[in-house]
Design a protein around this motif. Structure first.
Motif, PDB file in Angstrom:
ATOM      1  N   GLU A  98       0.872  -1.212  -0.081  1.00 58.82           N
ATOM      2  CA  GLU A  98       0.054  -0.166   0.057  1.00 58.82           C
ATOM      3  C   GLU A  98       0.812   1.229   0.070  1.00 58.82           C
ATOM      4  O   GLU A  98       0.657   2.294  -0.596  1.00 58.82           O
ATOM      5  CB  GLU A  98      -0.861   0.098   1.298  1.00 58.82           C
ATOM      6  CG  GLU A  98      -2.156  -0.745   1.105  1.00 58.82           C
ATOM      7  CD  GLU A  98      -2.902  -0.561   2.252  1.00 58.82           C
ATOM      8  OE1 GLU A  98      -2.494  -0.520   3.460  1.00 58.82           O
ATOM      9  OE2 GLU A  98      -4.213  -0.511   2.157  1.00 58.82           O
ATOM     10  N   THR A  99       1.822   1.116   0.967  1.00 55.65           N
ATOM     11  CA  THR A  99       2.851   2.395   0.809  1.00 55.65           C
ATOM     12  C   THR A  99       3.425   2.546  -0.344  1.00 55.65           C
ATOM     13  O   THR A  99       3.737   3.827  -0.650  1.00 55.65           O
ATOM     14  CB  THR A  99       3.587   2.218   1.842  1.00 55.65           C
ATOM     15  OG1 THR A  99       3.041   2.024   3.130  1.00 55.65           O
ATOM     16  CG2 THR A  99       4.704   3.433   2.111  1.00 55.65           C
ATOM     17  N   SER A 100       3.795   1.725  -1.107  1.00 56.11           N
ATOM     18  CA  SER A 100       4.712   1.858  -2.273  1.00 56.11           C
ATOM     19  C   SER A 100       3.840   2.185  -3.335  1.00 56.11           C
ATOM     20  O   SER A 100       4.328   2.787  -4.398  1.00 56.11           O
ATOM     21  CB  SER A 100       5.429   0.477  -2.571  1.00 56.11           C
ATOM     22  OG  SER A 100       4.562  -0.545  -2.782  1.00 56.11           O
ATOM     23  N   ILE A 101       2.385   2.246  -3.461  1.00 57.51           N
ATOM     24  CA  ILE A 101       1.808   3.112  -4.295  1.00 57.51           C
ATOM     25  C   ILE A 101       1.063   4.302  -3.568  1.00 57.51           C
ATOM     26  O   ILE A 101      -0.017   4.857  -4.390  1.00 57.51           O
ATOM     27  CB  ILE A 101       0.825   2.105  -4.853  1.00 57.51           C
ATOM     28  CG1 ILE A 101      -0.368   1.586  -3.869  1.00 57.51           C
ATOM     29  CG2 ILE A 101       1.227   1.081  -5.678  1.00 57.51           C
ATOM     30  CD1 ILE A 101      -1.366   0.852  -4.326  1.00 57.51           C
ATOM     31  N   GLY A 102       1.602   4.900  -2.372  1.00 54.71           N
ATOM     32  CA  GLY A 102       1.231   5.950  -1.781  1.00 54.71           C
ATOM     33  C   GLY A 102       0.086   6.058  -1.262  1.00 54.71           C
ATOM     34  O   GLY A 102      -0.691   7.158  -0.813  1.00 54.71           O
ATOM     35  N   GLN A 103      -0.729   4.649  -0.862  1.00 51.27           N
ATOM     36  CA  GLN A 103      -1.777   4.767   0.209  1.00 51.27           C
ATOM     37  C   GLN A 103      -1.330   4.234   1.579  1.00 51.27           C
ATOM     38  O   GLN A 103      -0.008   4.795   2.004  1.00 51.27           O
ATOM     39  CB  GLN A 103      -2.614   3.802  -0.465  1.00 51.27           C
ATOM     40  CG  GLN A 103      -3.236   4.131  -1.796  1.00 51.27           C
ATOM     41  CD  GLN A 103      -4.333   5.298  -1.668  1.00 51.27           C
ATOM     42  OE1 GLN A 103      -4.317   5.964  -2.812  1.00 51.27           O
ATOM     43  NE2 GLN A 103      -4.833   5.615  -0.550  1.00 51.27           N
TER      44      GLN A 103
END
Lengths: 444, 478
Positions: B329-334
């Protein structure tokens, strides 16, 4: 209009201090034979610039803008100050005949700079301070008499030691906390005094007496003695006081024994002790962090130092003008932080002048020690000079974030009775030693 | 006196050592004096303006005419006008500049607060006062010239109309803020009468400077950071290829591409251009939580950086214990990542500026009433964010976004633009539309970051960014 006048007076103050410094430098050069001229003239010009500084300062302070009137109480205080300084000049000329006039001038200059600043910050404290000037000077003027009867004061080594220990420990029994430090004693609710100030006096006499003995390399007793004082003061949270004693000890030890290994060992032990103190005591850590980055905690740990920096920074080079600054924001501004108030209203150039006056004083102190043919007096003079020099450095460096802040008073300038008394008496002894050794040829 | 006198040699060495000690404290005091002069002559300027200094806040001299605030071209943004008895502060641009300039009529905010002391400082104070006594001329405080361009600011503010959001325009080589708009806004001329309704308006929060204080999930614009981390920690990233089927499962989490579009075989350039979520999730897992955190913190996530107005701190939450689902999730900015629009612009500027992250600033200089320039601000670097090779790589894949990817709406004929789009899922409703870009890609002169809350897509943000870039290319000589 009044504001314009006050702002122009900033240049007057800068002029006075420049004149004072220039004449001091000239006096020393004449004395050393570097230039020709009249030393007495330099001394007179210095005195006149102190008087003018005093008059300018009090005229500004007493003026009530808008009413075109002067405040009589302030004028009276200024008059009392003027009377004191003129009377003081006269008295030292009489009692300390052939003393060092340069040294007296520096002391008067510093006292007056502090006095004007105090009167500006809080007129009541200034009134008390002038009483302390009087007490300090009276004691100092009686000193030569007392010393005449105690010419062989170096024999009482043990009493000095015991008296010092009793005094330094006394706040533990009778004292009260002030600003986190347990180093005050209150007598009858009237006089607050710091016993550790008096100890500075007896401590230096003890050290000089001990190292003047034949068996002069026995450093064990003074080491233990100093360690006890430093520990007690640290326990009382008077870190500045502890530092002064330690530095004085190291200096006198070095001067007396020349034993570099011993001094290195002492410094090593001090480093270890600092590390231990740093990890053991919360208040030591707080100080160090507040010095490293006071901006990280502006409202609490860094508050004092940050407020002091604001004051000094807003003064810039020539100051905001007497009465036009806002130094009252600085905590303990009357005693420990008075240098910040001076810098805010008189400017950093004046601040440098204050430093120069101190340095002249210490130069003369070293000069006095150098002229002594007698080891005891040389050590005594050097010891007193060291106490004053380190105390000055610790507090000037502390309030400007040059070194970590440990609260001590600025000699001759800060508000505070015991500090004033002891500092002036130290100068008295230096002068006395100077006079005693006038006849011997100095090896300069 | 019967005290024994020293043997000559002993006395001489004693004197030598006294001199040593005197020289020690001479050196100590000399160092101290040098430090004091340096402090007062150079450091003091920044210190007096610190917000904790009680002096400016309580310093109210009614005789002083507060200095003007002007934009980079001398256009007046705030001015003091005297009515019968006292000075009133007027703001000709009203709500357009409200968050930057602030107000001085009802408490203080913005530049009015931050530079309060400067605005009340009299240059040549004695001359001014003497002159005032004889000629009655008012005492004039120093004016300040902002780095902002009023035309650009109006374009940015008007472009946000109808949305909540923010737009930040910066010059990447210096850190100058050319425009910083936040919507909805308020009229500083009416602040005292509208105050009560402004502070209670929780729905719109018009007083909040969304550009510097609004914290948003970054969505796909975070792929710039993930790409940088991949470049640093995966040596084969440029040849790595992945088959996107529109969605994929990582740990306990199913990640979908926008509209579940299957992108087929993609490399990183293509994945960036079309904003392929499954690709970035895969490389995110390969990079690992701790490496990702190292890169994010180097880019000043979880940190404050110097800025002339109140800031919120962007946050990055991954650590060694993070689950796979959180990493993807973090690696796509969420996930838990939050960023301010200003910080997004600062990171984009670092890519545009060869990896050097410049400190953002908004006041270029102060000026006297005769127009003499004082206290000219010089740009300062605050971090080395990327290597040169890394910025070349990031610029290449960001060019693809506008040339043949999700950012075509910002394209301008004859200009190469490097950009990234982002549609950020959030708890307040429709997706936020992000767009961050710099141009021209080969010699960047402008960085623009736009966010429009709940805009569902990035079309409006792209159109605004395109207009801003076009304006900048026409107006700023480079």
């Amino acid at each position: 209009m009044f504001k314009i006048a006050v702002m122009l007076c900033r240049w007057l103050f800068t002029l006075y201090i420049s004149l004072f410094m220039a004449q001091g430098a000239k006096y020393i050069m004449i004395e050393r034979g570097l230039i020709k001229g009249s030393g007495a003239l330099c001394v007179s010009v210095q005195r006149v610039s102190i008087i003018f500084m005093h008059l300018t300062g009090f005229l500004i302070l007493a003026y009530k803008p808008g009413e075109f009137l002067f405040d009589w109480l302030t004028l009276a205080l200024g008059g009392a100050g003027l009377f004191f300084f003129l009377g003081g000049q006269f008295a030292v000329d009489k009692i300390y005949k052939k003393g060092c006039p340069l040294m007296w001038n520096c002391v008067f200059f510093l006292m007056d700079a502090g006095f004007i600043t105090l009167a500006r910050l809080d007129i009541v404290s200034a009134r008390k301070q002038i009483i302390w000037f009087g007490v300090g000077f009276a004691a100092t003027l009686l000193l030569p008499l007392a010393l005449k009867f105690a010419a062989r004061s170096e024999r009482f080594e043990l009493p000095y030691l015991l008296a010092s220990l009793a005094l330094v420990a006394s706040p533990l029994a009778f004292g009260e906390r002030s600003g986190g430090a347990l180093n005050w004693i209150n007598i009858n609710g009237w006089v607050n005094f710091q016993p550790s100030e008096i100890v500075k006096f007896s401590y230096v006499i003890y050290m000089a007496a001990h190292f003047a003995r034949k068996n002069r390399n026995a450093a064990l007793t003074p080491t233990i003695f100093t360690a006890v004082i430093v520990c007690v003061l640290t326990y009382q949270r008077d870190l500045g006081g502890a530092l002064i004693f330690f530095m004085t000890f190291m200096s006198v030890l070095y001067i007396a024994t020349g034993n570099v290994a011993l001094v290195a060992a002492g410094l090593g032990a001090a480093c270890m002790a600092s590390v231990v103190a740093f990890s053991a005591f919360e208040h030591v850590r707080t100080r160090v962090f507040a010095w490293r980055d006071p901006w990280a905690d502006v409202s609490d740990a860094g508050y004092q130092i940050v407020q002091s920096l604001f004051a000094i920074a807003s003064g810039r080079l020539t100051g905001a003008g007497l009465t036009l600054g806002s130094a009252s924001y600085v905590p303990v501004v009357k005693s420990d932080f008075i240098f910040a108030a001076i810098c805010e209203e008189f400017g950093a150039i004046f601040g440098i002048g204050v430093v120069a006056a101190f340095l002249t004083l210490f130069y003369r102190g070293a000069h006095v020690a150098l002229r002594c043919a007698n080891r005891y007096y040389a050590l005594l003079a050097a010891g007193f000079t060291c106490v004053l020099a380190f105390q000055t450095f610790i507090i000037l460096g502390g309030v400007t974030k040059f070194i970590p802040l440990t609260g001590v008073t600025l000699p001759f300038v800060s508000y505070g009775g015991s500090s004033m008394l002891v500092s002036v008496m130290m100068i008295g002894i230096l002068q006395w030693i100077y006079i005693m050794n006038r006849k011997t040829t100095p090896i300069v | 006196m019967d005290i024994h006198h020293e043997p000559k040699n002993d006395a001489d060495s004693l004197k030598k050592r006294i001199r040593h000690v005197f020289w020690l404290y001479f050196v100590m005091f000399a160092c101290f004096s040098a430090y004091l002069i340096k402090f007062v002559a150079s450091d003091s300027r920044y210190i007096v303006e610190h917000t904790s200094n009680p002096r400016p806040r309580n310093f109210t001299d009614d005789d002083i005419r507060r200095g003007d605030i002007v934009d980079a071209n001398g256009e007046i943004l705030a001015v003091s006008v005297k009515d019968s008895e006292k000075y009133n502060r007027e703001y000709p641009f009203g709500e357009t500049f409200a968050h930057i300039v602030g107000f001085d009529t009802f408490g203080r905010s913005g530049a009015e607060s931050r530079y309060n002391l400067t605005l009340q400082t009299l240059d040549g104070e004695i001359m001014q006062r003497v002159n005032g006594v004889f000629s009655g001329a008012p005492l004039q405080g120093l004016g300040i010239a902002l780095t902002v361009d009023a035309g650009l600011q109006e374009m940015a503010f008007n472009g946000l109309s109808g949305y909540r959001g923010a737009a930040v325009v910066m010059e990447p080589s210096t850190g100058k803020i050319l425009a910083m708009a936040s919507a909805p806004s308020f009229d500083p001329n009416e602040i005292s009468s509208s105050w009560d309704s402004l502070v209670t308006d929780d729905e719109r929060s018009p007083l909040l400077n969304r550009a510097a204080q609004g914290l948003y999930p970054p969505g796909s614009i975070f792929k710039i950071v993930t790409s940088a981390a991949a470049f640093e920690f995966d040596p084969n990233i440029e040849s790595f290829s992945y088959n996107c089927e529109g969605s994929a499962v990582f740990g306990a989490k199913r990640i979908r591409c926008f509209n579940s579009t299957a992108h087929g075989d993609v490399d990183i350039a293509r994945a960036m251009a079309v904003s392929c979520n499954t690709f970035y999730s895969t490389i995110g897992v390969n990079i690992g939580a701790e490496n990702m955190r190292a890169v994010a913190e180097r880019l000043l996530f979880n940190a404050y950086y110097p800025a002339p107005f109140p800031l919120s701190r962007s946050s990055f939450a991954l650590d060694a214990d993070s689950e796979i689902s959180e990493i993807v999730e973090t690696s796509i900015g969420q996930g838990k990542t939050l960023i301010t629009p200003l910080h997004a612009a600062v990171i984009t500027s670092a890519v545009a500026n060869g990896g050097v992250m410049m400190e953002p600033y908004i006041v270029d200089h102060a000026f006297t009433k005769n127009g003499k320039i004082k206290d000219k601000r010089l740009p300062t670097a605050m971090a080395r964010a990327f290597t040169l090779e890394e910025t070349a790589f990031l610029t290449d894949i960001m060019i693809g976004v506008v040339e043949n990817g999700s950012g075509k709406g910002a394209a301008i004929d004859g200009v190469r633009i490097a950009a990234k789009t982002g549609t950020a899922e959030n708890s307040s409703g429709g997706d936020h539309g992000w767009f961050t870009a710099f141009a021209p890609a080969e010699k960047p002169c402008v960085v623009v970051t736009v966010i429009m809350e709940n805009a569902e897509n990035t079309a409006r943000a792209q159109a605004l960014a395109r207009d801003i870039i076009q304006y900048s290319l026409n107006n700023f000589d480079n």
